[in-house]
Scaffold this motif. Sequence first.
Motif, PDB file in Angstrom:
ATOM      1  N   ASP A 112      36.924  32.603  41.675  1.00 21.96           N
ATOM      2  CA  ASP A 112      36.761  31.861  42.925  1.00 21.96           C
ATOM      3  C   ASP A 112      36.747  30.367  42.589  1.00 21.96           C
ATOM      4  OD1 ASP A 112      35.910  30.605  45.257  1.00 21.96           O
ATOM      5  OD2 ASP A 112      34.393  32.124  45.712  1.00 21.96           O
ATOM      6  N   ALA A 113      37.836  29.663  42.894  1.00 27.28           N
ATOM      7  CA  ALA A 113      37.996  28.252  42.524  1.00 27.28           C
ATOM      8  C   ALA A 113      37.127  27.310  43.345  1.00 27.28           C
ATOM      9  CB  ALA A 113      39.463  27.847  42.657  1.00 27.28           C
ATOM     10  N   LYS A 114      36.440  27.829  44.345  1.00 23.91           N
ATOM     11  CA  LYS A 114      35.562  26.974  45.149  1.00 23.91           C
ATOM     12  C   LYS A 114      34.080  27.203  44.828  1.00 23.91           C
ATOM     13  CE  LYS A 114      34.901  29.886  49.197  1.00 23.91           C
ATOM     14  NZ  LYS A 114      33.539  30.210  48.808  1.00 23.91           N
ATOM     15  N   PRO A 137      48.348  40.839  27.845  1.00 23.77           N
ATOM     16  CA  PRO A 137      48.432  39.540  28.524  1.00 23.77           C
ATOM     17  C   PRO A 137      47.438  39.454  29.678  1.00 23.77           C
ATOM     18  CG  PRO A 137      50.288  40.914  29.151  1.00 23.77           C
ATOM     19  CD  PRO A 137      49.520  41.674  28.107  1.00 23.77           C
ATOM     20  N   PHE A 138      46.921  38.242  29.895  1.00 20.98           N
ATOM     21  CA  PHE A 138      45.974  37.974  30.971  1.00 20.98           C
ATOM     22  C   PHE A 138      46.584  36.952  31.921  1.00 20.98           C
ATOM     23  CE2 PHE A 138      43.153  40.031  28.227  1.00 20.98           C
ATOM     24  CZ  PHE A 138      41.838  40.026  28.645  1.00 20.98           C
ATOM     25  N   ALA A 139      46.662  37.296  33.192  1.00 23.48           N
ATOM     26  CA  ALA A 139      46.988  36.326  34.234  1.00 23.48           C
ATOM     27  C   ALA A 139      45.664  35.972  34.910  1.00 23.48           C
ATOM     28  CB  ALA A 139      47.962  36.911  35.248  1.00 23.48           C
ATOM     29  N   VAL A 140      45.262  34.729  34.802  1.00 18.83           N
ATOM     30  CA  VAL A 140      44.027  34.268  35.427  1.00 18.83           C
ATOM     31  C   VAL A 140      44.420  33.593  36.730  1.00 18.83           C
ATOM     32  CG1 VAL A 140      41.988  32.801  35.185  1.00 18.83           C
ATOM     33  CG2 VAL A 140      42.956  33.942  33.166  1.00 18.83           C
ATOM     34  N   LEU A 141      43.842  34.063  37.827  1.00 15.08           N
ATOM     35  CA  LEU A 141      44.153  33.511  39.139  1.00 15.08           C
ATOM     36  C   LEU A 141      42.960  32.723  39.660  1.00 15.08           C
ATOM     37  CD1 LEU A 141      45.884  36.596  40.833  1.00 15.08           C
ATOM     38  CD2 LEU A 141      46.934  34.757  39.515  1.00 15.08           C
ATOM     39  N   GLY A 142      43.155  31.438  39.858  1.00 13.55           N
ATOM     40  CA  GLY A 142      42.140  30.595  40.484  1.00 13.55           C
ATOM     41  C   GLY A 142      42.332  30.690  41.984  1.00 13.55           C
ATOM     42  N   ASN A 143      41.571  31.526  42.635  1.00 14.64           N
ATOM     43  CA  ASN A 143      41.758  31.852  44.048  1.00 14.64           C
ATOM     44  C   ASN A 143      41.001  30.890  44.972  1.00 14.64           C
ATOM     45  OD1 ASN A 143      42.535  33.341  46.329  1.00 14.64           O
ATOM     46  ND2 ASN A 143      40.822  34.746  46.144  1.00 14.64           N
ATOM     47  N   LYS A 144      41.391  30.887  46.214  1.00 10.06           N
ATOM     48  CA  LYS A 144      40.751  30.156  47.316  1.00 10.06           C
ATOM     49  C   LYS A 144      41.015  28.652  47.245  1.00 10.06           C
ATOM     50  CE  LYS A 144      37.239  33.766  47.586  1.00 10.06           C
ATOM     51  NZ  LYS A 144      35.825  34.100  47.624  1.00 10.06           N
ATOM     52  N   ILE A 145      42.214  28.277  46.766  1.00 11.11           N
ATOM     53  CA  ILE A 145      42.552  26.853  46.671  1.00 11.11           C
ATOM     54  C   ILE A 145      42.787  26.229  48.039  1.00 11.11           C
ATOM     55  CG2 ILE A 145      43.465  27.040  44.332  1.00 11.11           C
ATOM     56  CD1 ILE A 145      46.310  26.877  45.624  1.00 11.11           C
ATOM     57  N   ASP A 146      42.858  27.038  49.079  1.00 13.98           N
ATOM     58  CA  ASP A 146      43.000  26.509  50.439  1.00 13.98           C
ATOM     59  C   ASP A 146      41.676  25.945  50.962  1.00 13.98           C
ATOM     60  OD1 ASP A 146      42.219  29.264  50.290  1.00 13.98           O
ATOM     61  OD2 ASP A 146      42.438  29.427  52.453  1.00 13.98           O
ATOM     62  N   HIS A 147      40.588  26.216  50.274  1.00 14.92           N
ATOM     63  CA  HIS A 147      39.273  25.727  50.687  1.00 14.92           C
ATOM     64  C   HIS A 147      39.101  24.280  50.214  1.00 14.92           C
ATOM     65  CE1 HIS A 147      34.906  25.399  50.977  1.00 14.92           C
ATOM     66  NE2 HIS A 147      34.964  26.422  51.817  1.00 14.92           N
ATOM     67  N   PRO A 148      38.527  23.411  51.035  1.00 14.92           N
ATOM     68  CA  PRO A 148      38.377  22.000  50.637  1.00 14.92           C
ATOM     69  C   PRO A 148      37.506  21.776  49.398  1.00 14.92           C
ATOM     70  CG  PRO A 148      37.399  22.400  52.808  1.00 14.92           C
ATOM     71  CD  PRO A 148      38.050  23.669  52.385  1.00 14.92           C
ATOM     72  N   ASP A 149      36.635  22.714  49.058  1.00 14.38           N
ATOM     73  CA  ASP A 149      35.773  22.563  47.887  1.00 14.38           C
ATOM     74  C   ASP A 149      36.376  23.132  46.605  1.00 14.38           C
ATOM     75  OD1 ASP A 149      33.834  21.330  49.444  1.00 14.38           O
ATOM     76  OD2 ASP A 149      32.760  23.208  49.840  1.00 14.38           O
TER      77      ASP A 149
END
Length: 181
Positions: free
Chosen positions: A97-99, A124-136
């Motif tokens: 959760d990127a926020k 292999p690992f794909a790391v997903l930084g999710n919730k980038i649409d959130h302002p925080d």
Amino acid sequence: MGFLDWFYYPLAFFGLLRLQRAKVLFLGLDNAGKSTLLQMVSRGRRGIVAPTLHPTLEEWTIGRVVFATLDLAGHQEARRLWRDYLHDTTAVVFIVDAKDPGRFDEAAAALHELSAMEQLARVPFAVLGNKIDHPDAVSEDFLRDRLGLWQITIRPIELFMCSIAAKTGYGEGLRWLAAQL
């Protein structure tokens, strides 16, 4: 289903094309978006998702790779059970959760513990930084640094910033993962 899938499925059905199978674990802390991503990829839509209590298995295809995905709960008690599902794993999608910078250290610890496991040495690992649409939401460089991704050098690992809600970024990460197999 993508354009190429319409081409690949008939060929595979008649035995003219062999699809590769992959076992992919969807891991990360609770409330990161694992179940939402799985729902989005397998059903093409997202809905209200209750916290994961039991492993959820879904299959879907990207190009010539059939992904058998396991969504495992991410709360602290459930993370102890992740080891039970590592056998024959061919890829890991680790969602953060990127926020929520207050949990980055916890996410980094879980990610580094996974990357040190013998059963995942060549996975292999794909790391997903999710919730980038959130302002925080934090930047990609900030998240990469806080997760200590530069310390993980024994496997292919890549960070992809995404928003499952806005349907952006995760496709690139999943295509990268498919190319690693």
